[in-house]
Design a protein around this motif. Sequence first.
Motif, PDB file in Angstrom:
ATOM      1  N   THR A 182      14.770  28.040   5.094  1.00  0.00           N
ATOM      2  CA  THR A 182      14.072  28.883   3.846  1.00  0.00           C
ATOM      3  C   THR A 182      14.180  28.161   2.417  1.00  0.00           C
ATOM      4  OG1 THR A 182      13.280  31.167   3.293  1.00  0.00           O
ATOM      5  CG2 THR A 182      15.948  30.638   3.317  1.00  0.00           C
ATOM      6  N   THR A 183      13.230  28.717   1.646  1.00  0.00           N
ATOM      7  CA  THR A 183      13.070  28.254   0.204  1.00  0.00           C
ATOM      8  C   THR A 183      13.376  29.441  -0.706  1.00  0.00           C
ATOM      9  OG1 THR A 183      11.669  26.724   0.851  1.00  0.00           O
ATOM     10  CG2 THR A 183      11.731  27.092  -1.438  1.00  0.00           C
ATOM     11  N   VAL A 184      14.399  29.163  -1.520  1.00  0.00           N
ATOM     12  CA  VAL A 184      14.676  30.133  -2.665  1.00  0.00           C
ATOM     13  C   VAL A 184      14.775  29.523  -3.921  1.00  0.00           C
ATOM     14  CG1 VAL A 184      15.803  31.737  -1.041  1.00  0.00           C
ATOM     15  CG2 VAL A 184      17.167  29.803  -2.198  1.00  0.00           C
ATOM     16  N   ASN A 185      14.399  30.276  -5.054  1.00  0.00           N
ATOM     17  CA  ASN A 185      14.822  29.562  -6.464  1.00  0.00           C
ATOM     18  C   ASN A 185      16.246  29.938  -6.914  1.00  0.00           C
ATOM     19  OD1 ASN A 185      11.973  28.623  -6.454  1.00  0.00           O
ATOM     20  ND2 ASN A 185      11.397  30.552  -7.189  1.00  0.00           N
ATOM     21  N   ILE A 186      16.834  29.150  -7.270  1.00  0.00           N
ATOM     22  CA  ILE A 186      18.275  29.329  -7.754  1.00  0.00           C
ATOM     23  C   ILE A 186      18.092  28.881  -9.205  1.00  0.00           C
ATOM     24  CG2 ILE A 186      20.794  28.873  -7.416  1.00  0.00           C
ATOM     25  CD1 ILE A 186      20.173  28.427  -4.446  1.00  0.00           C
ATOM     26  N   ASP A 187      18.661  29.541 -10.216  1.00  0.00           N
ATOM     27  CA  ASP A 187      19.131  28.860 -11.489  1.00  0.00           C
ATOM     28  C   ASP A 187      20.084  27.759 -11.419  1.00  0.00           C
ATOM     29  OD1 ASP A 187      17.608  31.235 -12.321  1.00  0.00           O
ATOM     30  OD2 ASP A 187      19.357  32.325 -12.907  1.00  0.00           O
ATOM     31  N   ASP A 188      19.217  26.760 -12.457  1.00  0.00           N
ATOM     32  CA  ASP A 188      20.060  25.440 -12.561  1.00  0.00           C
ATOM     33  C   ASP A 188      21.495  25.688 -12.625  1.00  0.00           C
ATOM     34  OD1 ASP A 188      17.580  24.325 -12.167  1.00  0.00           O
ATOM     35  OD2 ASP A 188      17.163  23.886 -14.223  1.00  0.00           O
ATOM     36  N   ASP A 189      21.903  26.343 -13.619  1.00  0.00           N
ATOM     37  CA  ASP A 189      23.391  26.638 -13.918  1.00  0.00           C
ATOM     38  C   ASP A 189      24.086  27.209 -12.758  1.00  0.00           C
ATOM     39  OD1 ASP A 189      22.138  29.009 -14.380  1.00  0.00           O
ATOM     40  OD2 ASP A 189      24.033  29.599 -15.487  1.00  0.00           O
ATOM     41  N   LEU A 190      23.429  28.142 -12.237  1.00  0.00           N
ATOM     42  CA  LEU A 190      24.256  28.440 -10.759  1.00  0.00           C
ATOM     43  C   LEU A 190      24.117  27.461  -9.625  1.00  0.00           C
ATOM     44  CD1 LEU A 190      25.529  30.949  -9.348  1.00  0.00           C
ATOM     45  CD2 LEU A 190      23.071  31.789  -8.697  1.00  0.00           C
ATOM     46  N   LEU A 191      23.222  26.728  -9.370  1.00  0.00           N
ATOM     47  CA  LEU A 191      23.072  25.663  -8.549  1.00  0.00           C
ATOM     48  C   LEU A 191      24.282  24.615  -8.806  1.00  0.00           C
ATOM     49  CD1 LEU A 191      21.825  24.507  -6.041  1.00  0.00           C
ATOM     50  CD2 LEU A 191      20.244  23.367  -7.508  1.00  0.00           C
ATOM     51  N   ALA A 192      24.539  24.324  -9.870  1.00  0.00           N
ATOM     52  CA  ALA A 192      25.039  23.236 -10.395  1.00  0.00           C
ATOM     53  C   ALA A 192      26.971  23.727  -9.965  1.00  0.00           C
ATOM     54  CB  ALA A 192      25.400  22.914 -11.880  1.00  0.00           C
ATOM     55  N   LYS A 193      27.021  24.995 -10.211  1.00  0.00           N
ATOM     56  CA  LYS A 193      28.143  25.413  -9.784  1.00  0.00           C
ATOM     57  C   LYS A 193      28.581  25.653  -8.314  1.00  0.00           C
ATOM     58  CE  LYS A 193      28.748  28.258 -14.054  1.00  0.00           C
ATOM     59  NZ  LYS A 193      28.941  29.652 -14.353  1.00  0.00           N
ATOM     60  N   ILE A 194      27.537  25.705  -7.608  1.00  0.00           N
ATOM     61  CA  ILE A 194      27.484  25.978  -6.030  1.00  0.00           C
ATOM     62  C   ILE A 194      27.858  24.504  -5.405  1.00  0.00           C
ATOM     63  CG2 ILE A 194      26.332  26.280  -3.811  1.00  0.00           C
ATOM     64  CD1 ILE A 194      24.867  28.566  -5.569  1.00  0.00           C
ATOM     65  N   LYS A 195      27.112  23.292  -6.246  1.00  0.00           N
ATOM     66  CA  LYS A 195      27.372  21.969  -5.758  1.00  0.00           C
ATOM     67  C   LYS A 195      28.600  21.639  -6.101  1.00  0.00           C
ATOM     68  CE  LYS A 195      22.573  20.349  -6.135  1.00  0.00           C
ATOM     69  NZ  LYS A 195      21.520  19.480  -6.724  1.00  0.00           N
ATOM     70  N   VAL A 196      29.226  21.605  -7.087  1.00  0.00           N
ATOM     71  CA  VAL A 196      30.704  21.641  -7.403  1.00  0.00           C
ATOM     72  C   VAL A 196      31.474  22.089  -6.335  1.00  0.00           C
ATOM     73  CG1 VAL A 196      32.616  21.868  -8.980  1.00  0.00           C
ATOM     74  CG2 VAL A 196      30.261  21.378  -9.660  1.00  0.00           C
ATOM     75  N   ILE A 197      31.284  23.245  -5.969  1.00  0.00           N
ATOM     76  CA  ILE A 197      32.134  24.292  -4.929  1.00  0.00           C
ATOM     77  C   ILE A 197      32.177  23.380  -3.402  1.00  0.00           C
ATOM     78  CG2 ILE A 197      32.430  26.035  -3.609  1.00  0.00           C
ATOM     79  CD1 ILE A 197      31.668  27.758  -5.989  1.00  0.00           C
ATOM     80  N   ALA A 198      30.841  22.988  -3.350  1.00  0.00           N
ATOM     81  CA  ALA A 198      30.636  22.329  -2.005  1.00  0.00           C
ATOM     82  C   ALA A 198      31.143  21.114  -1.931  1.00  0.00           C
ATOM     83  CB  ALA A 198      29.021  22.340  -1.983  1.00  0.00           C
ATOM     84  N   ALA A 199      31.127  20.402  -3.009  1.00  0.00           N
ATOM     85  CA  ALA A 199      31.585  18.995  -3.110  1.00  0.00           C
ATOM     86  C   ALA A 199      33.306  19.079  -2.884  1.00  0.00           C
ATOM     87  CB  ALA A 199      31.218  18.180  -4.574  1.00  0.00           C
ATOM     88  N   THR A 200      33.863  20.077  -3.905  1.00  0.00           N
ATOM     89  CA  THR A 200      35.155  20.347  -3.718  1.00  0.00           C
ATOM     90  C   THR A 200      35.852  20.511  -2.388  1.00  0.00           C
ATOM     91  OG1 THR A 200      35.245  21.069  -5.847  1.00  0.00           O
ATOM     92  CG2 THR A 200      37.114  21.431  -4.589  1.00  0.00           C
ATOM     93  N   LYS A 201      35.053  21.321  -1.589  1.00  0.00           N
ATOM     94  CA  LYS A 201      35.411  21.720  -0.213  1.00  0.00           C
ATOM     95  C   LYS A 201      34.960  21.125   0.920  1.00  0.00           C
ATOM     96  CE  LYS A 201      35.856  26.861  -1.292  1.00  0.00           C
ATOM     97  NZ  LYS A 201      35.896  27.996  -0.493  1.00  0.00           N
ATOM     98  N   HIS A 202      34.442  19.842   0.472  1.00  0.00           N
ATOM     99  CA  HIS A 202      33.474  18.960   1.439  1.00  0.00           C
ATOM    100  C   HIS A 202      32.517  19.829   2.661  1.00  0.00           C
ATOM    101  CE1 HIS A 202      35.734  15.572  -0.129  1.00  0.00           C
ATOM    102  NE2 HIS A 202      36.948  16.536  -0.222  1.00  0.00           N
ATOM    103  N   ALA A 203      31.970  20.583   1.879  1.00  0.00           N
ATOM    104  CA  ALA A 203      30.972  21.619   2.634  1.00  0.00           C
ATOM    105  C   ALA A 203      29.653  21.630   2.373  1.00  0.00           C
ATOM    106  CB  ALA A 203      31.538  23.034   2.818  1.00  0.00           C
ATOM    107  N   ALA A 204      28.657  21.851   3.297  1.00  0.00           N
ATOM    108  CA  ALA A 204      27.313  21.909   3.001  1.00  0.00           C
ATOM    109  C   ALA A 204      26.930  22.757   1.775  1.00  0.00           C
ATOM    110  CB  ALA A 204      26.473  21.934   4.043  1.00  0.00           C
ATOM    111  N   LEU A 205      25.978  22.465   1.159  1.00  0.00           N
ATOM    112  CA  LEU A 205      25.479  23.461   0.145  1.00  0.00           C
ATOM    113  C   LEU A 205      25.057  24.695   0.977  1.00  0.00           C
ATOM    114  CD1 LEU A 205      24.720  23.604  -2.844  1.00  0.00           C
ATOM    115  CD2 LEU A 205      22.225  23.059  -2.214  1.00  0.00           C
TER     116      LEU A 205
END
Length: 82
Positions: A3-26
């Motif tokens: 699906t497609t959702v709109n996520i605020d840029d600052d929130l998406l950046a934080k989620i990407k950091v968490i995903a990279a840290t945990k070696h998990a998919a966004l």
Amino acid sequence: MRTTVNIDDDLLAKIKVIAATKHAALGDIVDDALREYLAERAKPVADFSWADVAIEVPGDQGMRPGINWRSNSAMLDAMEDL
């Protein structure tokens, strides 16, 4: 499901950091966050039973038998008898 959702840029950046840290998919991080949020909202607001509530009644006679103290109309009817 895709699906497609709109996520605020600052929130998406934080989620990407968490995903990279945990070696998990966004998507996995978003799924986990939504599950946690929904589980928290499903919890009851109050974690007690009204049956366990003790009410101090002035005097030594206490509540008269048969009066439902949870019912406004029952309490008003009992007060009219006083």
